[in-house]
Structure formats: C-alpha cells, structure tokens
Write a protein that holds these residues in place. Structure first.
Motif, PDB file in Angstrom:
ATOM      1  N   LEU A 222       0.812  -1.220   0.000  1.00 52.81           N
ATOM      2  CA  LEU A 222       0.000   0.000   0.000  1.00 52.81           C
ATOM      3  C   LEU A 222       0.841   1.264   0.000  1.00 52.81           C
ATOM      4  CD1 LEU A 222      -2.556  -1.158   2.752  1.00 52.81           C
ATOM      5  CD2 LEU A 222      -2.937  -1.118   0.269  1.00 52.81           C
ATOM      6  N   VAL A 223       1.974   1.205   0.702  1.00 47.99           N
ATOM      7  CA  VAL A 223       2.845   2.382   0.845  1.00 47.99           C
ATOM      8  C   VAL A 223       4.278   1.935   0.574  1.00 47.99           C
ATOM      9  CG1 VAL A 223       3.596   4.244   2.372  1.00 47.99           C
ATOM     10  CG2 VAL A 223       1.296   3.287   2.638  1.00 47.99           C
ATOM     11  N   ALA A 268      14.097   7.362  15.609  1.00 49.59           N
ATOM     12  CA  ALA A 268      14.005   7.276  14.151  1.00 49.59           C
ATOM     13  C   ALA A 268      12.722   6.596  13.689  1.00 49.59           C
ATOM     14  CB  ALA A 268      15.208   6.534  13.588  1.00 49.59           C
ATOM     15  N   MET A 269      12.092   5.842  14.586  1.00 50.12           N
ATOM     16  CA  MET A 269      10.861   5.128  14.235  1.00 50.12           C
ATOM     17  C   MET A 269       9.662   6.089  14.211  1.00 50.12           C
ATOM     18  SD  MET A 269      11.354   1.781  16.684  1.00 50.12           S
ATOM     19  CE  MET A 269      12.838   0.782  16.635  1.00 50.12           C
ATOM     20  N   ASP A 270       8.611   5.675  13.489  1.00 54.94           N
ATOM     21  CA  ASP A 270       7.364   6.438  13.468  1.00 54.94           C
ATOM     22  C   ASP A 270       6.262   5.753  14.259  1.00 54.94           C
ATOM     23  OD1 ASP A 270       8.060   8.677  11.669  1.00 54.94           O
ATOM     24  OD2 ASP A 270       8.378   7.070  10.215  1.00 54.94           O
ATOM     25  N   ASN A 317      -6.405 -12.575  15.926  1.00 57.51           N
ATOM     26  CA  ASN A 317      -7.375 -13.168  14.996  1.00 57.51           C
ATOM     27  C   ASN A 317      -7.762 -12.197  13.887  1.00 57.51           C
ATOM     28  OD1 ASN A 317      -7.564 -15.641  16.396  1.00 57.51           O
ATOM     29  ND2 ASN A 317      -8.988 -14.749  17.872  1.00 57.51           N
ATOM     30  N   ASP A 318      -7.451 -10.905  14.075  1.00 56.35           N
ATOM     31  CA  ASP A 318      -7.694  -9.930  13.007  1.00 56.35           C
ATOM     32  C   ASP A 318      -6.694 -10.171  11.880  1.00 56.35           C
ATOM     33  OD1 ASP A 318      -9.760  -8.629  14.374  1.00 56.35           O
ATOM     34  OD2 ASP A 318      -8.348  -7.336  15.448  1.00 56.35           O
ATOM     35  N   ASN A 319      -7.131  -9.947  10.655  1.00 61.27           N
ATOM     36  CA  ASN A 319      -6.255 -10.221   9.515  1.00 61.27           C
ATOM     37  C   ASN A 319      -5.229  -9.105   9.303  1.00 61.27           C
ATOM     38  OD1 ASN A 319      -7.638  -8.141   8.152  1.00 61.27           O
ATOM     39  ND2 ASN A 319      -9.092  -9.575   7.248  1.00 61.27           N
ATOM     40  N   VAL A 320      -4.276  -9.367   8.419  1.00 59.80           N
ATOM     41  CA  VAL A 320      -3.195  -8.402   8.194  1.00 59.80           C
ATOM     42  C   VAL A 320      -3.734  -7.094   7.618  1.00 59.80           C
ATOM     43  CG1 VAL A 320      -1.354 -10.105   7.934  1.00 59.80           C
ATOM     44  CG2 VAL A 320      -2.677  -9.409   5.922  1.00 59.80           C
ATOM     45  N   GLN A 321      -4.844  -7.162   6.890  1.00 61.16           N
ATOM     46  CA  GLN A 321      -5.421  -5.939   6.336  1.00 61.16           C
ATOM     47  C   GLN A 321      -5.899  -5.008   7.455  1.00 61.16           C
ATOM     48  OE1 GLN A 321      -6.213  -9.023   5.176  1.00 61.16           O
ATOM     49  NE2 GLN A 321      -5.194  -8.910   3.175  1.00 61.16           N
ATOM     50  N   LYS A 322      -6.519  -5.576   8.487  1.00 56.23           N
ATOM     51  CA  LYS A 322      -6.993  -4.741   9.596  1.00 56.23           C
ATOM     52  C   LYS A 322      -5.821  -4.144  10.369  1.00 56.23           C
ATOM     53  CE  LYS A 322     -10.257  -4.546  13.423  1.00 56.23           C
ATOM     54  NZ  LYS A 322     -11.390  -5.222  14.131  1.00 56.23           N
ATOM     55  N   TRP A 323      -4.784  -4.963  10.602  1.00 56.67           N
ATOM     56  CA  TRP A 323      -3.593  -4.454  11.280  1.00 56.67           C
ATOM     57  C   TRP A 323      -2.939  -3.339  10.455  1.00 56.67           C
ATOM     58  CZ3 TRP A 323      -0.696  -5.763  15.783  1.00 56.67           C
ATOM     59  CH2 TRP A 323      -1.312  -6.704  16.625  1.00 56.67           C
ATOM     60  N   LYS A 326      -4.943  -0.085  10.581  1.00 58.02           N
ATOM     61  CA  LYS A 326      -4.828   0.611  11.865  1.00 58.02           C
ATOM     62  C   LYS A 326      -3.460   1.276  12.004  1.00 58.02           C
ATOM     63  CE  LYS A 326      -6.245   1.872  15.925  1.00 58.02           C
ATOM     64  NZ  LYS A 326      -7.333   2.886  16.058  1.00 58.02           N
ATOM     65  N   ILE A 327      -2.424   0.614  11.564  1.00 59.86           N
ATOM     66  CA  ILE A 327      -1.072   1.177  11.635  1.00 59.86           C
ATOM     67  C   ILE A 327      -0.971   2.445  10.795  1.00 59.86           C
ATOM     68  CG2 ILE A 327       1.343   0.779  10.966  1.00 59.86           C
ATOM     69  CD1 ILE A 327       0.742  -2.252  11.687  1.00 59.86           C
ATOM     70  N   LEU A 328      -1.433   2.377   9.565  1.00 56.84           N
ATOM     71  CA  LEU A 328      -1.339   3.538   8.665  1.00 56.84           C
ATOM     72  C   LEU A 328      -2.244   4.675   9.117  1.00 56.84           C
ATOM     73  CD1 LEU A 328      -1.190   1.673   5.231  1.00 56.84           C
ATOM     74  CD2 LEU A 328       0.698   2.813   6.447  1.00 56.84           C
ATOM     75  N   GLU A 329      -3.401   4.341   9.610  1.00 57.59           N
ATOM     76  CA  GLU A 329      -4.338   5.354  10.118  1.00 57.59           C
ATOM     77  C   GLU A 329      -3.741   6.075  11.335  1.00 57.59           C
ATOM     78  OE1 GLU A 329      -8.008   4.564  12.895  1.00 57.59           O
ATOM     79  OE2 GLU A 329      -8.572   4.117  10.831  1.00 57.59           O
TER      80      GLU A 329
END
Length: 368
Positions: A222-223, A268-270, A317-323, A326-329
């Motif tokens: 995605l990014v 250095a991390m976001d 149990n949440d899929n990688v798309q949900k993770w 949430k991370i990008l948001e």
C-alpha cells in the motif's frame, strides 16, 4: 566501613532482552556502596552486558544449561551454593523453573529467596508439562514473590500474594528529540517522507515476528516508501530472514541485531508494532511510550503497560489488512511530542524504583 550486601541474580544469560535490560536499569541506579549485584548465568559464552557488569563491580558465575531433570545439574547447583555462603539474598529470574534454584538455596540456608515472574504463559511445546509441574512449587521455596505485572503474578503464583516490581526505565534517555531522529535516519539513509515501523525484541515464538512480516508485507504493497526496523537477535532470526527474502523485502527490512542504542533508534521510528502471542509487561513498550511513539499491540499483552493515550490493541485473529489499516491510520493522524511525564506519573522512573528495591534488600538483611 559499611558491609556491602551482595545479591545473586540467577538468569539464563545477560544478553540484551527485556528481563536483562530491566535488571541493568536497576543495577545502574542501585547505590553500589550499599548493594552489589552478582549474576549466576546458564551459558558459557560472554553476554552483551557482561563487560558493564564487571565494570560496575559485579561478579559473573557460570553453570551449565538448566535441565530440571538432570542430576548432574542439580549437583553443580548444590555445590555452587555450598561454596558461596556469602550470599544472603538470591533473586531468581527463571520463570517456571525458578523453583529448582530456590529449593537448593533453601537447602543451603540462604534466608532471602526471591522468585520473579516475567511472563504470562509458556510455549505450549513438549516441555510445557514439565515446566508447569516445577512452577507449582515456587511459592514453597521462595520467601518473596515479585512480578512485572498482575497478569504475570496471577499466572505464575496462582493465588499466592506477590509484589509488583515495575519494569522501570531511565526516562530522560528516551525523551523525543528531533535532532537525534534526523541523525539516526540519516545514518540509515532513511528520508523524512519514509514511514519507519519498528520492533524491539528477541526473535522467538512469543514475539510473533512471522506475523509482523506478514503485516509489513501488506503495508509495503500500500505504501512503497515504508521501512521495517527490527532490533534484536534470537533462534528464529534466520527463518525471519528467509521470509523477508521470499517477499522480496530485503531492501526495506532493516535487521539491526543486538543494539546498545535502542533509545536513539526509537527516535528514528514512526510507530512501534508489537503482535506478541504473550508477554509479561514488556520493557520495550514502556521505552517506546517514553519516546513518544504510538504503538499497535496485540490484545494478548497486558493493558497494565498502557500509559499514554497512544497505544492501541488488536486481536491476533484480526487479519493483516486490519492491522495494516490501523497502523497507517494511526501514523497519519499522530503528532509526536514529549510524553515522558506520563511515564514518571505512572511510577516507571528508575530512580525511585531502584531506591525502593535497595531498601527492601537492606531491610530484609537487617532483620536477620
């Protein structure tokens, strides 16, 4: 001249892990004219913290790898305690198997015996039943029970009273600095518009690196200007390297190994992502919050570690798309700032905690 109280900490190694880092945080701030730490380790190689321990006046002793069923190991442990009558306090950090050292310390009349819980579970492998058996006898041989948090204490000590000893940190070394951030990112050729997702921890089953790689693979689709910074070593490191290669992410995953500059790397991390299968109360999450990082963690990690308003939990149990979403948001909507006051107010500043532990050691010895 005041006699120095020497406390023997019994560990696996003193490599850079959460437990070991917590111990070194306390060791650095203990008054060495009153209390000294020595270490009984169960590996024959030099560990990451060994040189610092020796420079602070500590001693390091070696025993073979702990095997609870080995008669030879028990003989060597018993021999060690017979030869080292100078210790009035042992502080054991061997989780389920702590009862073995505690038992032989009691047999050799060491009066103050502390068991310390650092986890909320164990790997469900062939060793699990053996470890569960030995875990049940810990309260029988310990005179004090410590835990990093209530979930770890409840799990290990099963209804027995225990004291929480915070996984405290040196807060001032983690305060967010744009100068340090820019310096570290330049060092790793990371531009300001690249997203850096971070993780600090051993490459082992509980940390769940394989799922973290799946998440990052989805994010990178995605990014494209995203990086994953992994700090740590461990027995699963090669498997994770192979997975990174399979996904074609070698240029975007930074495998930094064991580091002494975690406080600077966090600048250095976001965002920090921590999809652990289980934890006690991770020092890393306290450090990350002190550095102003937002965190996405699994809901298997105790909520006691949530100090700032910038920590969010998801299910494994949440899929990688949900993770990924949430991370990008979270990254998009977060403005980083100094959150160190939250950590101090929550009682995780090392200075006060080290003084409390020092007074406990000295107070117990005084009672003898």
């Amino acid at each position: 001249m005041v006699k120095i109280t020497r406390v023997l900490h019994i560990v696996t190694t003193m490599n850079r892990g959460g437990l070991e880092t917590m111990l070194m945080n306390y060791y650095r701030y203990i008054d060495h004219t009153k209390v000294q730490f020595d270490f009984l380790v169960h590996r024959d190689f030099e560990s990451d913290y060994d040189k610092e321990i020796l420079s602070l006046g500590g001693k390091i002793y070696h025993l073979p790898r702990l095997n609870p069923l080995s008669i030879n190991y028990r003989k060597q442990l018993n021999k060690f305690f017979k030869e080292h009558k100078e210790y009035q306090i042992i502080h054991v950090h061997q989780d389920c198997l702590s009862s073995i050292a505690l038992k032989y310390a009691k047999k050799n009349d060491i009066p103050i015996r502390i068991a310390h819980a650092h986890s909320t579970s164990q790997d469900k492998n062939i060793k699990y039943l053996v470890k569960s058996f030995f875990m049940r006898s810990i309260p029988r041989y310990a005179t004090y029970l410590f835990a990093c948090g209530s979930e770890a204490g409840d799990w290990m000590f099963r209804g027995n009273n225990y004291t929480i000893l915070n996984n405290a940190i040196d807060i001032k070394t983690f305060i967010y600095s744009t100068n340090i951030r820019n310096e570290i990112r330049n060092r790793f050729n990371i531009t300001e518009n690249e997203i850096v997702i971070g993780h600090v921890g051993r490459f082992n089953y509980p940390k769940n690196h394989e799922f973290l790689i799946d998440i990052f693979n989805e994010i990178h689709k995605l990014v494209s200007n995203s990086k994953l910074m992994l700090v740590g070593t461990g027995n699963l490191q090669n498997l994770i390297k192979e997975k990174v290669k399979r996904f074609g992410l070698e240029d975007d995953v930074l495998l930094l190994g064991s580091r002494s500059d975690v406080n600077e790397l966090m600048q250095a991390m976001d965002i920090l992502v921590f999809p652990s299968r289980y934890e006690g109360l991770p020092v890393t999450l306290i450090e990350a919050q002190a550095s102003g990082l937002p965190i996405i963690k699994s809901n298997n990690i105790p909520e006691q570690c949530v100090i700032t308003p910038n920590v969010y939990s998801l299910s494994l149990n949440d899929n990688v798309q949900k993770w990924s979403q949430k991370i990008l948001e979270t990254y998009k909507n977060y403005q980083r700032n100094d959150t160190s006051s939250y950590i101090k107010d929550a009682g995780f500043d090392i200075e006060g905690n080290a003084k409390w532990l020092e007074n406990l050691y000295l107070g117990e010895v005084k009672k003898l």
